[in-house]
Design a protein around this motif. Structure first.
Motif, PDB file in Angstrom:
ATOM      1  N   ARG A 137       0.721  -1.271   0.056  1.00  0.00           N
ATOM      2  CA  ARG A 137      -0.006   0.080   0.091  1.00  0.00           C
ATOM      3  C   ARG A 137       0.833   1.332   0.012  1.00  0.00           C
ATOM      4  NH1 ARG A 137      -4.199  -2.507   4.344  1.00  0.00           N
ATOM      5  NH2 ARG A 137      -5.561  -3.305   2.966  1.00  0.00           N
ATOM      6  N   ILE A 140       2.532   1.561  -3.680  1.00  0.00           N
ATOM      7  CA  ILE A 140       1.477   2.025  -4.379  1.00  0.00           C
ATOM      8  C   ILE A 140       1.486   3.506  -4.462  1.00  0.00           C
ATOM      9  CG2 ILE A 140      -0.709   1.750  -5.386  1.00  0.00           C
ATOM     10  CD1 ILE A 140      -0.828  -1.326  -4.588  1.00  0.00           C
ATOM     11  N   GLU A 141       1.116   3.876  -3.080  1.00  0.00           N
ATOM     12  CA  GLU A 141       0.806   5.397  -3.003  1.00  0.00           C
ATOM     13  C   GLU A 141       2.035   6.156  -3.311  1.00  0.00           C
ATOM     14  OE1 GLU A 141      -0.508   8.314   0.677  1.00  0.00           O
ATOM     15  OE2 GLU A 141      -0.292   6.287   1.096  1.00  0.00           O
ATOM     16  N   GLY A 143       4.120   5.514  -5.583  1.00  0.00           N
ATOM     17  CA  GLY A 143       4.066   5.522  -7.133  1.00  0.00           C
ATOM     18  C   GLY A 143       5.806   5.260  -7.627  1.00  0.00           C
ATOM     19  N   GLY A 145       7.318   2.306  -7.372  1.00  0.00           N
ATOM     20  CA  GLY A 145       7.662   0.783  -7.726  1.00  0.00           C
ATOM     21  C   GLY A 145       8.170   0.350  -6.281  1.00  0.00           C
ATOM     22  N   LEU A 184       0.715  -7.117  -8.317  1.00  0.00           N
ATOM     23  CA  LEU A 184       1.291  -5.945  -7.944  1.00  0.00           C
ATOM     24  C   LEU A 184       2.365  -5.278  -9.278  1.00  0.00           C
ATOM     25  CD1 LEU A 184       2.511  -6.636  -4.351  1.00  0.00           C
ATOM     26  CD2 LEU A 184       0.408  -5.171  -5.221  1.00  0.00           C
ATOM     27  N   GLU A 186       1.527  -4.221 -12.345  1.00  0.00           N
ATOM     28  CA  GLU A 186       1.284  -3.006 -12.681  1.00  0.00           C
ATOM     29  C   GLU A 186       1.725  -1.918 -11.850  1.00  0.00           C
ATOM     30  OE1 GLU A 186      -3.024  -1.927 -12.485  1.00  0.00           O
ATOM     31  OE2 GLU A 186      -3.324  -3.638 -11.452  1.00  0.00           O
ATOM     32  N   HIS A 187       1.912  -1.899 -10.708  1.00  0.00           N
ATOM     33  CA  HIS A 187       2.616  -0.894 -10.051  1.00  0.00           C
ATOM     34  C   HIS A 187       4.123  -0.797 -10.058  1.00  0.00           C
ATOM     35  CE1 HIS A 187      -1.564   0.016  -8.696  1.00  0.00           C
ATOM     36  NE2 HIS A 187      -1.523  -1.492  -8.240  1.00  0.00           N
TER      37      HIS A 187
END
Length: 275
Positions: A137, A140-141, A143, A145, A184, A186-187
């Motif tokens: 989390r 992702i936040e 951004g 990776g 994950l 895609e992040h």
């Protein structure tokens, strides 16, 4: 929250902040110190051994990194996983999570009670799931990776008498690794496992033992491994050079898993059934 200075060109894309669970001794300690030596600030967790965690932190600071220490009891879930959030806050973010905290058993299934079964699964599988979820989390936040590395075992891949919950948990963590790698990606977060064989650590009763002096005829390389050899594999998976590796299980076992059929032909009695 601290301000992060720009990195020099040779460090672009490299991790800056890592949380390593179970890093008061053994493999976790070696991983935390190895990452610190590569310029990564570390969050260190322990269950019982506060002094061991502080020693890990001391070595990380000697290597030039910032180190923060927290107690983490993975039998107290889901509450305990909030420690990942606390350490991410102190570090100013999290780029790497290494799930190393673990426990095991040495008793047959037919002699094991349910509480013991659940304790091992809670620490080795449930705890890793919750810590990975929390860390992801933050990644992702932010951004940018990230990297998640789960320490499994050769018993992610092969069974062992007397270790049913440990084997089940490590096999489950291996598959969780693959699912997380898919979800994950895609992040730009990679998720891999490192599967050690016998390593000279407190968990195997070989703390501060030189593995070169411990003959293991059944292992092709002839000895146990050193925690630093596992840490080197983990550290590699956190670097930009490993950016295209995800969903993999990197076995660090001196060739142990290769010996199944070969070794079974040399057994002359049934003592293996009751180690």
């Amino acid at each position: 929250m601290s301000t992060i200075a720009p990195l020099p060109e040779e460090r672009r894309g490299a991790p800056r902040r890592a949380v390593v669970t179970g890093s008061d001794s053994g493999i976790g300690k070696a991983v935390a110190v190895a990452l610190a030596g590569g310029g990564v600030d570390v969050g260190i967790t322990y269950h019982h051994d506060a002094d061991g965690a502080e020693e890990t932190a001391r070595q990380a600071r000697e290597a030039g990194a910032t180190a923060h220490v927290r107690q983490l009891d993975l039998t107290d879930l889901p509450t305990a996983a909030a420690v990942v959030d606390e350490l991410a806050g102190e570090l100013g973010g999290i780029d790497v999570l290494v799930n190393c905290a673990g426990t095991g058993t040495a008793e047959p299934v037919m002699e094991m009670d349910f509480d013991r079964w659940r304790e091992v699964l809670s620490v080795d599988l449930d705890g890793a799931f919750l810590c990975a979820q929390r860390a992801a989390r933050h990644m992702i936040e932010a951004g940018r990776g990230g990297r998640i590395v789960n320490i499994t075992s050769v018993h992610e891949h092969a069974p062992k008498v007397g270790a049913a919950p440990y084997c089940a948990a490590k096999a489950g963590l291996g598959m969780l690794t693959k699912v997380l790698a898919l979800e994950l990606a895609e992040h730009a977060i990679t998720v891999n496992s490192v599967a050690p064989g016998e390593i000279s650590t407190p968990m195997t009763g070989q703390e501060d033992t030189d593995p070169r002096g411990e003959p293991r005829p059944g292992v092709p390389l002839g000895r146990p491994g050193h925690a630093r050899e596992v840490a080197a594999a983990v550290a590699f998976l956190t670097t930009p050079a490993a950016g295209y590796i995800t969903g993999a299980s990197l076995v660090v076992d001196g060739g142990m898993l290769l010996m199944g059929p070969q070794a079974s032909q040399l057994l002359t009695d049934d003592t293996w059934r009751h180690p």
